[in-house]
Motif scaffolding. Structure first.
Motif, PDB file in Angstrom:
ATOM      1  N   SER A   7       0.846  -1.197   0.000  1.00  0.00           N
ATOM      2  CA  SER A   7       0.000   0.000   0.000  1.00  0.00           C
ATOM      3  C   SER A   7       0.881   1.246   0.000  1.00  0.00           C
ATOM      4  CB  SER A   7      -0.959  -0.002   1.196  1.00  0.00           C
ATOM      5  OG  SER A   7      -0.254   0.165   2.394  1.00  0.00           O
ATOM      6  N   ILE A  31      -1.420  -0.376  -3.962  1.00  0.00           N
ATOM      7  CA  ILE A  31      -2.662   0.314  -3.591  1.00  0.00           C
ATOM      8  C   ILE A  31      -2.332   1.754  -3.222  1.00  0.00           C
ATOM      9  CG2 ILE A  31      -4.627   0.376  -2.006  1.00  0.00           C
ATOM     10  CD1 ILE A  31      -3.937  -2.521  -1.225  1.00  0.00           C
ATOM     11  N   ARG A  33      -4.326   6.044  -3.905  1.00  0.00           N
ATOM     12  CA  ARG A  33      -5.307   6.774  -4.714  1.00  0.00           C
ATOM     13  C   ARG A  33      -4.694   7.175  -6.049  1.00  0.00           C
ATOM     14  NH1 ARG A  33      -6.385  10.880   0.008  1.00  0.00           N
ATOM     15  NH2 ARG A  33      -4.149  10.481   0.050  1.00  0.00           N
ATOM     16  N   TYR A  47      -7.441   2.499  -4.572  1.00  0.00           N
ATOM     17  CA  TYR A  47      -8.354   2.491  -3.429  1.00  0.00           C
ATOM     18  C   TYR A  47      -8.031   3.641  -2.483  1.00  0.00           C
ATOM     19  CZ  TYR A  47      -9.333  -2.478  -4.551  1.00  0.00           C
ATOM     20  OH  TYR A  47      -9.680  -3.653  -5.146  1.00  0.00           O
ATOM     21  N   SER A  54     -13.912  -0.204  -0.278  1.00  0.00           N
ATOM     22  CA  SER A  54     -13.088  -0.331  -1.488  1.00  0.00           C
ATOM     23  C   SER A  54     -12.181  -1.548  -1.371  1.00  0.00           C
ATOM     24  CB  SER A  54     -12.274   0.945  -1.726  1.00  0.00           C
ATOM     25  OG  SER A  54     -11.311   1.120  -0.708  1.00  0.00           O
ATOM     26  N   TYR A  55     -11.444  -1.681  -0.279  1.00  0.00           N
ATOM     27  CA  TYR A  55     -10.441  -2.759  -0.224  1.00  0.00           C
ATOM     28  C   TYR A  55     -11.003  -4.102   0.250  1.00  0.00           C
ATOM     29  CZ  TYR A  55      -9.798  -1.179   4.680  1.00  0.00           C
ATOM     30  OH  TYR A  55      -9.979  -0.812   5.995  1.00  0.00           O
TER      31      TYR A  55
END
Ligand SMILES: NC(=O)c1ccc[n+]([C@@H]2O[C@H](COP(=O)([O-])OP(=O)(O)OC[C@H]3O[C@@H](n4cnc5c(N)ncnc54)[C@H](OP(=O)(O)O)[C@@H]3O)[C@@H](O)[C@H]2O)c1
Length: 234
Positions: A7, A31, A33, A47, A54-55
């Motif tokens: 992430s 992951i 935005r 996400y 979302s996840y």
């Protein structure tokens, strides 16, 4: 080949770690935005980690050829830098969602979905020294990093077959440090300390931090403890 799930791959430490993994020939699902990495072995999920819906649809069972599956919960947010009385309720909510709730739920999903694959597994949560001592005006950040340290210890106790660790990366030259230096001084008594770190060249490069984290992925036998700081290892 290692299958990474990382992430926060749009900047800083997460981007550097994804680039290191790709350069070594591994596959990465990232992951964040923003989508900034373009590579044939990179798959992006745009996400917002403050939005659990979302996840929750994520699938960690992507690659059965990989000999190792690694989840790196790296995305983080500082929260509003203000004394507790001035912090908005929404900032507390968002900081805990990004820094503590998302890594907890993603760890649960990763361990649950991959438990029958027979592949080696690792969860690395990127923590902070600020999880171990109070920094004025960083209440939600300090609390969420302290929380992720203890969460990681419980995760390791619950799932001894998964290698788990929470790593404090030291002070790293990323967007987050820029944000810290731009905070209004009246709200943040320690601001000058962070300005000095930058001016004195004391910040680590994201690529050097990524290299150190990658080393522990390749050599898990050298991980000193479930919770540790890169500043304490050579
Ligand atoms: N830099 C330091 O000195 C330092 C020190 C100790 C610990 N850390 C920790 O290291 C980790 C990485 O930080 P960094 O310094 O590399 O920061 P950074 O350059 O600001 O990167 C933060 C990353 O987190 C992602 N992110 C933030 N909010 C998100 C959201 N709501 N949904 C999805 N992704 C989100 C960002 O992506 P998008 O904005 O594209 O969504 C970005 O990719 C963090 O956990 C931080 O707490 C950093």
């Amino acid at each position: 080949m290692i299958q990474f799930f990382i992430s926060g791959t749009s900047s800083g430490i997460g981007k550097a770690l994804a680039e290191k993994a790709l350069a070594e020939g591994h596959k990465v699902t990232g992951i964040s935005r923003r989508h900034v990495i373009d590579h044939e072995n990179y798959h992006h999920l745009s996400y917002d980690l403050a939005n659990m819906d979302s996840y929750l649809k994520m699938n960690f069972n992507r690659n059965r050829q990989a000999e190792l599956l690694v989840l790196v919960n790296n995305a983080g947010w500082l929260g509003e830098v203000k004394p507790v009385a001035q912090v908005s309720p929404d900032s507390f909510k968002r900081a805990y969602e990004i820094n503590l709730l998302a890594p907890s739920v993603l760890s649960k999903m990763f361990v649950e979905q991959t438990q029958t694959t027979g592949q080696k597994r690792m969860v690395i949560n990127i923590s902070s020294g600020a999880g171990a001592y109070p920094v004025p005006s960083w209440s939600s950040y300090c609390a969420s990093k302290a929380g992720i340290d203890l969460f990681t210890r419980v995760l390791q106790a619950d799932h001894p077959d998964v290698q788990c660790c929470a790593i404090a990366p030291g002070i790293v030259d990323t967007e987050m440090q820029g944000e810290i230096r731009r905070v209004e001084g009246k709200y943040f008594p320690d601001k000058q300390r962070f300005v000095d770190y930058k001016n004195q060249g004391d910040l680590s490069r994201p690529s050097d931090v990524a290299q150190k984290i990658y080393h522990f992925i390749e050599h898990p036998e050298e991980i000193p403890d479930v919770v540790f700081s890169l500043r304490d290892v050579s």
